[in-house]
Structure formats: C-alpha cells, structure tokens
Design a protein around this motif. Structure first.
Motif, mmCIF file in Angstrom:
data_model
loop_
_atom_site.group_PDB
_atom_site.id
_atom_site.type_symbol
_atom_site.label_atom_id
_atom_site.label_comp_id
_atom_site.label_asym_id
_atom_site.label_seq_id
_atom_site.Cartn_x
_atom_site.Cartn_y
_atom_site.Cartn_z
ATOM 1 N N GLU A 229 0.819 -1.210 0.000
ATOM 2 C CA GLU A 229 0.000 0.000 0.000
ATOM 3 C C GLU A 229 0.859 1.270 0.000
ATOM 4 O O GLU A 229 1.942 1.290 0.594
ATOM 5 N N PHE A 230 0.364 2.303 -0.644
ATOM 6 C CA PHE A 230 1.006 3.619 -0.658
ATOM 7 C C PHE A 230 0.023 4.566 0.048
ATOM 8 O O PHE A 230 -1.008 4.931 -0.501
ATOM 9 N N THR A 231 0.364 4.920 1.293
ATOM 10 C CA THR A 231 -0.555 5.694 2.130
ATOM 11 C C THR A 231 -0.028 7.116 2.309
ATOM 12 O O THR A 231 1.155 7.306 2.600
ATOM 13 N N GLY A 232 -0.894 8.087 2.160
ATOM 14 C CA GLY A 232 -0.532 9.482 2.410
ATOM 15 C C GLY A 232 -1.100 9.940 3.744
ATOM 16 O O GLY A 232 -2.150 9.452 4.176
ATOM 17 N N VAL A 233 -0.395 10.846 4.402
ATOM 18 C CA VAL A 233 -0.902 11.456 5.634
ATOM 19 C C VAL A 233 -0.843 12.967 5.443
ATOM 20 O O VAL A 233 0.217 13.520 5.124
ATOM 21 N N MET A 234 -1.990 13.611 5.586
ATOM 22 C CA MET A 234 -2.051 15.062 5.422
ATOM 23 C C MET A 234 -2.754 15.685 6.622
ATOM 24 O O MET A 234 -3.465 15.006 7.364
ATOM 25 N N GLY A 235 -2.566 16.977 6.775
ATOM 26 C CA GLY A 235 -3.252 17.689 7.847
ATOM 27 C C GLY A 235 -2.634 19.057 7.993
ATOM 28 O O GLY A 235 -1.485 19.266 7.586
ATOM 29 N N ALA B 129 -0.907 18.465 -2.299
ATOM 30 C CA ALA B 129 -2.059 17.674 -2.756
ATOM 31 C C ALA B 129 -1.725 16.883 -4.010
ATOM 32 O O ALA B 129 -2.194 15.756 -4.192
ATOM 33 N N LEU B 130 -0.909 17.476 -4.884
ATOM 34 C CA LEU B 130 -0.572 16.763 -6.120
ATOM 35 C C LEU B 130 0.256 15.518 -5.794
ATOM 36 O O LEU B 130 0.010 14.434 -6.317
ATOM 37 N N ALA B 131 1.229 15.682 -4.891
ATOM 38 C CA ALA B 131 2.041 14.522 -4.475
ATOM 39 C C ALA B 131 1.133 13.467 -3.834
ATOM 40 O O ALA B 131 1.232 12.273 -4.132
ATOM 41 N N ALA B 132 0.193 13.907 -2.980
ATOM 42 C CA ALA B 132 -0.694 12.965 -2.289
ATOM 43 C C ALA B 132 -1.571 12.195 -3.266
ATOM 44 O O ALA B 132 -1.976 11.058 -2.997
ATOM 45 N N SER B 133 -1.842 12.799 -4.436
ATOM 46 C CA SER B 133 -2.737 12.141 -5.398
ATOM 47 C C SER B 133 -2.091 10.896 -6.018
ATOM 48 O O SER B 133 -2.757 10.147 -6.724
ATOM 49 N N PHE B 134 -0.805 10.652 -5.765
ATOM 50 C CA PHE B 134 -0.150 9.432 -6.248
ATOM 51 C C PHE B 134 -0.360 8.263 -5.274
ATOM 52 O O PHE B 134 0.007 7.135 -5.585
ATOM 53 N N ARG C 41 -4.417 5.905 -0.867
ATOM 54 C CA ARG C 41 -5.399 6.554 0.012
ATOM 55 C C ARG C 41 -4.669 7.606 0.835
ATOM 56 O O ARG C 41 -3.450 7.535 1.028
ATOM 57 N N VAL C 42 -5.431 8.583 1.295
ATOM 58 C CA VAL C 42 -4.853 9.647 2.112
ATOM 59 C C VAL C 42 -5.627 9.730 3.416
ATOM 60 O O VAL C 42 -6.869 9.781 3.421
ATOM 61 N N ALA D 35 6.578 -2.222 -2.789
ATOM 62 C CA ALA D 35 7.121 -1.572 -1.592
ATOM 63 C C ALA D 35 5.996 -0.857 -0.857
ATOM 64 O O ALA D 35 5.103 -0.276 -1.481
ATOM 65 N N ASN D 36 6.019 -0.923 0.459
ATOM 66 C CA ASN D 36 5.032 -0.214 1.283
ATOM 67 C C ASN D 36 5.547 1.181 1.561
ATOM 68 O O ASN D 36 6.675 1.335 2.032
ATOM 69 N N LEU D 37 4.719 2.168 1.285
ATOM 70 C CA LEU D 37 5.148 3.552 1.494
ATOM 71 C C LEU D 37 4.156 4.301 2.358
ATOM 72 O O LEU D 37 2.939 4.157 2.194
ATOM 73 N N LEU D 38 4.695 5.103 3.264
ATOM 74 C CA LEU D 38 3.869 6.027 4.042
ATOM 75 C C LEU D 38 4.480 7.409 3.863
ATOM 76 O O LEU D 38 5.659 7.616 4.171
ATOM 77 N N MET D 39 3.686 8.334 3.338
ATOM 78 C CA MET D 39 4.230 9.651 3.000
ATOM 79 C C MET D 39 3.436 10.757 3.687
ATOM 80 O O MET D 39 2.216 10.846 3.550
ATOM 81 N N VAL D 40 4.156 11.604 4.416
ATOM 82 C CA VAL D 40 3.556 12.812 4.980
ATOM 83 C C VAL D 40 3.793 13.945 3.991
ATOM 84 O O VAL D 40 4.912 14.118 3.501
ATOM 85 N N THR D 41 2.749 14.671 3.660
ATOM 86 C CA THR D 41 2.926 15.772 2.714
ATOM 87 C C THR D 41 1.875 16.860 2.902
ATOM 88 O O THR D 41 0.778 16.605 3.399
ATOM 89 N N HIS D 42 2.249 18.088 2.510
ATOM 90 C CA HIS D 42 1.268 19.168 2.419
ATOM 91 C C HIS D 42 0.814 19.325 0.965
ATOM 92 O O HIS D 42 -0.063 20.125 0.673
#
Ligand SMILES: Nc1ncnc2c1ncn2[C@@H]1O[C@H](COP(=O)(O)OP(=O)(O)OP(=O)(O)O)[C@@H](O)[C@H]1O
Length: 258
Positions: A35-41, A205-210, A213-214, A196-203
């Motif tokens: 899974e490729f998971t995004g974390v935003m806030g 939105a375009l990066a998060a769209s890859f 789920r976010v 590969a499992n990825l967890l990405m913190v980002t501000h």
C-alpha cells in the motif's frame, strides 16, 4: 493472511511540559502489504509526531505500533535502532545525503552498515542505480548534482536494503513542480513494481494524489480518509477539497501546479 507492514493501534502522544500537549489522540490505522498511504493535515496537526513514533525515534504515551509484526515498544534502544536500519527506509525533504560521498557511496550506506560483502553491495547498488535512472551520475559527489538527482539518490538509498516500509517526509517539499512530478512517478513505480510499502507525509495535494489513500489528521486525531479511484485528477480535486474543509492549509496549497 500476510502481516501488515504497519499497524498503528490507538496511539496517543502527550508532550509533557508546563502545559502538557496531546499531539496525537487515539490514532489507529493499518498499512496493508503493497500500500502507498498518504498522511495530510494542517500545520501542527501531529504528522511529524506520528512519523517520529513510526520511525522509532520517539515513543507513544499509550498505544502500540508494529512494523512488519514487531511491536516497537517491546524493543530496547539498540534493537529499535537495528529495526530502524533494517526494516525502514527514509526519504526526507532535505534529502539527508552525505555531501562528501558519491551517489553510489550514499546508496551503499545501508548495506555497508550491515557488513555485506563489497561484491554483493556493488551488484545491488548497480541494480538500484539503473532502476532509478541515475547510473550515469553514480560517481559524482552529492554537492555536484541537482535537487531532483539528490532525491532520486535518496530514494535509491531508501530501497537498496528492501525495507518492509519506506517513510517519506515531504519528499517534494524542496523540488520544483516538474521535478516533484518525476519523483512522485518514481515512488509510485517503486510501490507498484517492487510492491514496496510507502507512508508519506505531505502538504502537497498533487504529491498525495499518487497514493492509494490519504489519511487526514486534525488536532492529533484521524478525522478522514479518501481512497483513490481510477482517476488521479479526481482524487487530486477531492484532496484539495478536504484540505480547504480542514482549514489552515491555504499557504500550503501548490501555486504552480495543475
Ligand atoms: N517535542 C515537542 N514538545 C512539545 N510539543 C511538541 C513537540 N513536538 C511537537 N509538539 C507540538 O505538537 C503538535 C503537533 O506537532 P507536529 O510537529 O507533529 O505537527 P505537524 O502536523 O507535523 O506540523 P507541520 O506540518 O507544521 O510540520 C504541535 O502543536 C507542536 O507544537
């Protein structure tokens, strides 16, 4: 059933001080295999606190985090450092590469620390250099390459030891929009092709769209989750809508992207 790469079980983090501050409040989620998971806030919502706990840099006040089935809190500091080195890969906003070493020497670091033979290290590093399209700059020093090449090198270093989980902290934060797109397509390919499992913190939105789920955090709580459908553009718009709903993000919205 396969063990999830990451299990975050009802995690809270309170920073003690004159006035104790609850930076994370009962956060719970799993990242499944591949899974490729995004974390935003918004700023101050607790994203870095969460990443530090998952990276075993800090300990939760309550709750439990498991990486590939191992409970981080059950480990001593030496074991936690070993787990961090062996099962995690890191990609940072400011790259965190060793300037005086070459690209290939930087990529080799996680394998060198494991005492793997030079022959095996060389073969694996060459494979990863090719994979990330940076074989032609293998012998250049970090201070002689571009920001995009630095982030490719950092991604190569993050995947070279085949970690269970790759943590990315604002990986596009220091890059222009074209290079950001290239880096995100690379991370997406690493996720898809290597599972590969990825967890990405980002501000961003375009990066998060890859991501697949976010997850959205506000005031230390997981408050929403958006799952990507078949269209990245639609997902991007939904992420932007959620950002403006949560507030505090206008300064973070990309101004040069579309
Ligand atoms: N070591 C610390 N001691 C006390 N308070 C802290 C500490 N680290 C973070 N905080 C507080 O915890 C809250 C969450 O901070 P955190 O850095 O996790 O947020 P963030 O979402 O990563 O913010 P940003 O997007 O600005 O990086 C903030 O109110 C912050 O001031």
């Amino acid at each position: 059933m396969a063990v999830p790469a990451l299990e975050v079980r009802y995690v809270s983090k309170v920073y003690e001080g004159k006035v104790p501050h609850r930076a994370l409040d009962n956060v719970a989620f799993d990242a499944e295999d591949g899974e490729f998971t995004g974390v935003m806030g918004p700023s101050g919502s607790g994203k870095t606190s969460l990443l530090n706990l998952i990276a075993a840099i800090d300990e939760p006040t309550s709750g439990e985090i498991r990486i590939a089935g191992t409970a981080l809190h059950s480990l001593g500091s030496h074991e936690a450092a070993l787990l961090r080195r062996r099962t995690l890969g890191f990609v940072f906003q400011h790259f965190h590469l060793l300037d005086t070493l070459t690209v290939e020497e930087n990529i080799a670091v996680p394998l060198t620390l494991e005492g793997i033979s030079p022959g095996r290290i060389g073969a694996r590093v060459r494979e990863v250099l090719e994979r990330l399209g940076i074989a032609d700059i293998a012998e250049r020093r970090i201070d002689a390459i571009s920001g995009g090449q630095m982030q490719r090198t950092a991604i190569a270093r993050a995947i070279v030891h085949r970690p269970a989980l790759i943590l990315a902290d604002e990986p596009t934060g220091n890059l222009d929009s074209r290079t950001s797109g290239e880096v995100m397509r690379l991370l997406e390919a690493v996720n898809r092709e290597d599972r590969a499992n990825l967890l990405m913190v980002t501000h961003d939105a375009l990066a998060a769209s890859f991501c697949h789920r976010v997850l959205f955090i506000k005031d230390g709580r997981l408050c929403n989750e958006i799952v990507r459908g078949s269209h990245r553009q639609t997902f991007y718009q939904r992420i932007l809508d959620m950002q403006s709903l949560l507030g505090g993000e206008r300064r973070d919205l990309p101004t040069t992207r579309g």
